[in-house]
Design a protein around this motif. Structure first.
Motif, PDB file in Angstrom:
ATOM      1  N   GLY A   1      33.716   2.293  14.710  1.00 20.57           N
ATOM      2  CA  GLY A   1      34.355   1.176  14.041  1.00 20.57           C
ATOM      3  C   GLY A   1      34.394   1.439  12.545  1.00 20.57           C
ATOM      4  N   ILE A   2      35.580   1.306  11.928  1.00 17.23           N
ATOM      5  CA  ILE A   2      35.753   1.678  10.522  1.00 17.23           C
ATOM      6  C   ILE A   2      36.565   0.627   9.771  1.00 17.23           C
ATOM      7  N   LEU A   3      36.448   0.666   8.449  1.00 15.37           N
ATOM      8  CA  LEU A   3      37.391  -0.032   7.590  1.00 15.37           C
ATOM      9  C   LEU A   3      38.545   0.937   7.376  1.00 15.37           C
ATOM     10  N   PRO A   4      39.711   0.708   7.969  1.00 16.03           N
ATOM     11  CA  PRO A   4      40.773   1.724   8.035  1.00 16.03           C
ATOM     12  C   PRO A   4      41.154   2.360   6.704  1.00 16.03           C
ATOM     13  N   GLU A   5      41.545   1.573   5.720  1.00 13.78           N
ATOM     14  CA  GLU A   5      42.022   2.160   4.473  1.00 13.78           C
ATOM     15  C   GLU A   5      40.915   2.867   3.708  1.00 13.78           C
ATOM     16  N   GLU A   6      39.739   2.217   3.670  1.00 14.14           N
ATOM     17  CA  GLU A   6      38.607   2.815   2.951  1.00 14.14           C
ATOM     18  C   GLU A   6      38.218   4.157   3.571  1.00 14.14           C
ATOM     19  N   MET A   7      38.192   4.227   4.895  1.00 14.04           N
ATOM     20  CA  MET A   7      37.782   5.462   5.568  1.00 14.04           C
ATOM     21  C   MET A   7      38.834   6.559   5.397  1.00 14.04           C
ATOM     22  N   LYS A   8      40.098   6.186   5.447  1.00 13.57           N
ATOM     23  CA  LYS A   8      41.157   7.182   5.283  1.00 13.57           C
ATOM     24  C   LYS A   8      41.078   7.837   3.910  1.00 13.57           C
ATOM     25  N   THR A   9      40.828   7.013   2.884  1.00 14.63           N
ATOM     26  CA  THR A   9      40.688   7.545   1.535  1.00 14.63           C
ATOM     27  C   THR A   9      39.423   8.380   1.410  1.00 14.63           C
ATOM     28  N   PHE A  10      38.346   7.891   1.988  1.00  9.25           N
ATOM     29  CA  PHE A  10      37.047   8.563   1.928  1.00  9.25           C
ATOM     30  C   PHE A  10      37.117   9.950   2.567  1.00  9.25           C
ATOM     31  N   LYS A  11      37.783  10.041   3.710  1.00  5.01           N
ATOM     32  CA  LYS A  11      37.840  11.291   4.475  1.00  5.01           C
ATOM     33  C   LYS A  11      39.037  12.168   4.118  1.00  5.01           C
ATOM     34  N   GLY A  12      40.076  11.559   3.541  1.00  6.90           N
ATOM     35  CA  GLY A  12      41.280  12.337   3.251  1.00  6.90           C
ATOM     36  C   GLY A  12      42.047  12.715   4.504  1.00  6.90           C
ATOM     37  N   TRP A  13      42.062  11.815   5.486  1.00 13.62           N
ATOM     38  CA  TRP A  13      42.731  12.097   6.759  1.00 13.62           C
ATOM     39  C   TRP A  13      44.250  12.195   6.592  1.00 13.62           C
ATOM     40  N   GLY A  14      44.863  12.983   7.479  1.00 15.96           N
ATOM     41  CA  GLY A  14      46.303  13.019   7.617  1.00 15.96           C
ATOM     42  C   GLY A  14      46.668  12.672   9.045  1.00 15.96           C
ATOM     43  N   ILE A  15      47.869  12.164   9.256  1.00 19.05           N
ATOM     44  CA  ILE A  15      48.322  11.776  10.593  1.00 19.05           C
ATOM     45  C   ILE A  15      49.251  12.851  11.143  1.00 19.05           C
ATOM     46  N   GLU A  16      48.901  13.367  12.320  1.00 22.03           N
ATOM     47  CA  GLU A  16      49.729  14.393  12.963  1.00 22.03           C
ATOM     48  C   GLU A  16      50.893  13.770  13.722  1.00 22.03           C
ATOM     49  N   ASN A  17      50.589  12.723  14.477  1.00 20.25           N
ATOM     50  CA  ASN A  17      51.626  12.018  15.238  1.00 20.25           C
ATOM     51  C   ASN A  17      51.398  10.521  15.119  1.00 20.25           C
ATOM     52  N   GLY A  18      52.496   9.765  15.090  1.00 21.85           N
ATOM     53  CA  GLY A  18      52.382   8.323  15.052  1.00 21.85           C
ATOM     54  C   GLY A  18      52.087   7.777  13.674  1.00 21.85           C
ATOM     55  N   ASN A  19      51.385   6.647  13.653  1.00 22.91           N
ATOM     56  CA  ASN A  19      51.082   5.952  12.399  1.00 22.91           C
ATOM     57  C   ASN A  19      49.617   5.563  12.334  1.00 22.91           C
ATOM     58  N   TYR A  20      49.188   5.237  11.137  1.00 20.94           N
ATOM     59  CA  TYR A  20      47.811   4.793  10.926  1.00 20.94           C
ATOM     60  C   TYR A  20      47.759   3.271  11.090  1.00 20.94           C
ATOM     61  N   PHE A  21      46.558   2.714  11.046  1.00 22.82           N
ATOM     62  CA  PHE A  21      46.403   1.266  11.177  1.00 22.82           C
ATOM     63  C   PHE A  21      47.175   0.545  10.069  1.00 22.82           C
ATOM     64  N   ALA A  22      47.853  -0.535  10.456  1.00 22.80           N
ATOM     65  CA  ALA A  22      48.625  -1.317   9.485  1.00 22.80           C
ATOM     66  C   ALA A  22      47.780  -2.392   8.823  1.00 22.80           C
ATOM     67  N   SER A  23      46.686  -2.794   9.491  1.00 22.94           N
ATOM     68  CA  SER A  23      45.832  -3.843   8.923  1.00 22.94           C
ATOM     69  C   SER A  23      44.392  -3.612   9.358  1.00 22.94           C
ATOM     70  N   GLN A  24      43.491  -4.402   8.770  1.00 27.55           N
ATOM     71  CA  GLN A  24      42.055  -4.249   9.030  1.00 27.55           C
ATOM     72  C   GLN A  24      41.650  -4.787  10.404  1.00 27.55           C
ATOM     73  N   ASP A  25      42.513  -5.549  11.038  1.00 26.94           N
ATOM     74  CA  ASP A  25      42.146  -6.131  12.339  1.00 26.94           C
ATOM     75  C   ASP A  25      43.207  -5.875  13.410  1.00 26.94           C
ATOM     76  N   GLU A  26      43.907  -4.750  13.286  1.00 30.59           N
ATOM     77  CA  GLU A  26      44.933  -4.409  14.267  1.00 30.59           C
ATOM     78  C   GLU A  26      44.286  -3.944  15.566  1.00 30.59           C
ATOM     79  N   LYS A  27      44.746  -4.482  16.682  1.00 29.49           N
ATOM     80  CA  LYS A  27      44.169  -4.138  17.974  1.00 29.49           C
ATOM     81  C   LYS A  27      44.845  -2.874  18.517  1.00 29.49           C
ATOM     82  N   ALA A  28      44.402  -1.737  17.991  1.00 20.49           N
ATOM     83  CA  ALA A  28      44.933  -0.429  18.389  1.00 20.49           C
ATOM     84  C   ALA A  28      43.863   0.607  18.063  1.00 20.49           C
ATOM     85  N   VAL A  29      44.102   1.844  18.470  1.00 18.20           N
ATOM     86  CA  VAL A  29      43.155   2.919  18.168  1.00 18.20           C
ATOM     87  C   VAL A  29      43.903   4.105  17.570  1.00 18.20           C
TER      88      VAL A  29
END
Length: 387
Positions: free
Chosen positions: A117-145
């Protein structure tokens, strides 16, 4: 007298004895190399995962044991013991970035996988993740993985596939680019959704912290401890703690392998002593035609050394092969869970290769000292008159 030809002729005279004596050294060295290679690779992987955690400090509840510290690196399920207000207090300290982790478990196709379980935007910035396919979370409480690339490959997952976690259905919104870390084998869920899903209220498992000025890390530790009743470890302290456990296990396994090699050494001694008894007349003839005691000593010592050289070379190759075969099974237990989804890289260290050969040769030469000395002590009359 051609000593090399004599040595080869003597050790192969009894092929059955030669093979079984050689097998003792081969098995011992193969065990030694296998354990040493896997142990070295495991330590390297621990260091790699520690560096890829991306944190200078790790905040955990007080009283965590060594296994729970290992689980910080492995992504295994952890107790939820830190209230979220601690995250807010730590985040308020100037000069650092804090991101919480809620570390849980689920299963995909009856195989256990990590859920974080993560804070989506904070973790993405912290880790420097990139997305290979699809999209990242749009909000902090989006019901998706969002899933790691390793999970997607292992279970052949695609965008919009549905994962069931604790009875709830979650569409796969995105697949991360490969990171080479445990993130590749993890399912990520927004923190608020994960907290409700696992019924942990507003708690998290641990907090990863990155500081702006690494030179002030000790003062940051004091500030965090003054702010909240938690334990704070630097990345170096965490790594040292985990490596000490890995090193202890590794040393124990190596000692077991050394016992096997010592047992093989006694096999060489027995073989050489038997050879002396069988070749007394030959030894006497060699002495009678002018061979010196040092020559007899050298012949028998070279014979034992050849066992070590041949056995060590074959054992080294087999040990490296066994390492590559064993690596996937080693990575299937919780202690080495950070290697799931990829094979443990084999430690092809030149020091390991040369050291194993020299160790095998050295053990064999030491084993041959006493038999060679006994052979050299025989007098011509004593040897020739032997029935």
């Amino acid at each position: 007298m051609n000593i090399p030809k004599l040595v080869i002729k003597n050790i192969t005279r009894s092929r059955g004895r030669f093979i079984f004596t050689l097998l003792g050294i081969i098995i011992g060295i193969a065990s030694f190399v296998t354990l040493l290679s896997l142990g070295g690779s495991l330590q390297n992987e621990v260091k790699k995962q520690a560096s890829e955690l991306g944190a200078n400090l790790v905040i955990t509840p007080k009283g965590w044991c060594a296994y729970e510290q290992i689980s910080v690196l492995t992504g295994e399920q952890l107790p939820e013991s830190i209230p979220f207000d601690v995250v807010n207090k730590v985040s308020a300290i100037k000069g650092l970035t804090a991101v919480p982790y809620l570390s849980e478990k689920t299963a995909i196709q009856n195989n256990p996988v990590s859920v974080i379980g993560i804070l989506p935007e904070e973790m993405k910035t912290f880790k420097g993740w990139g997305i290979e396919n699809g999209n990242y979370f749009a909000s902090q409480d989006e019901k998706a993985v969002v899933v790691g690339s390793g999970i997607a490959q292992q279970f052949k997952l695609s965008l919009n596939d549905i994962l069931t976690i604790r009875g709830e259905k979650f569409p796969i919104k995105g697949i991360l680019k490969e990171t080479g870390s445990k993130d590749d084998t993890t399912v990520f869920v927004p923190l608020t959704i994960a907290q409700k899903l696992y019924g942990v209220k507003d708690n998290v498992s641990f907090i990863a912290v990155k500081v702006d000025d690494i030179a002030k890390i000790d003062s940051y530790i004091i500030k965090i401890q003054d702010t909240a009743n938690v334990a704070v470890s630097s990345d170096k302290q965490l790594l040292k703690s985990v490596l000490s456990i890995v090193g202890t296990v590794n040393l124990t396994l190596q000692l077991i392998a050394i016992v096997a090699i010592i047992s093989a050494a006694f096999g060489i001694i027995n073989t050489m002593m038997t050879a002396i008894s069988e070749r007394r007349r030959e030894i006497g003839i060699l002495q009678a035609i002018g061979s010196k005691k040092s020559t007899i000593f050298t012949v028998f010592l070279l014979e034992s050394g050849l066992y070590g050289l041949l056995g060590g070379a074959i054992g080294l190759v087999l040990g490296l092969v066994f390492s590559s075969i064993a690596a996937p099974y080693i990575s299937q237990n919780e202690f080495t869970a950070f290697m799931k989804g990829s094979n443990l890289p084999i430690n092809l260290d030149l020091k390991l290769i040369v050291g194993s050969l020299l160790f095998s040769l050295g053990i064999s030469l030491v084993s041959g000292l006493y038999p060679a000395w006994r052979a050299a002590r025989l007098t011509p009359v004593e040897a020739i008159s032997y029935e």
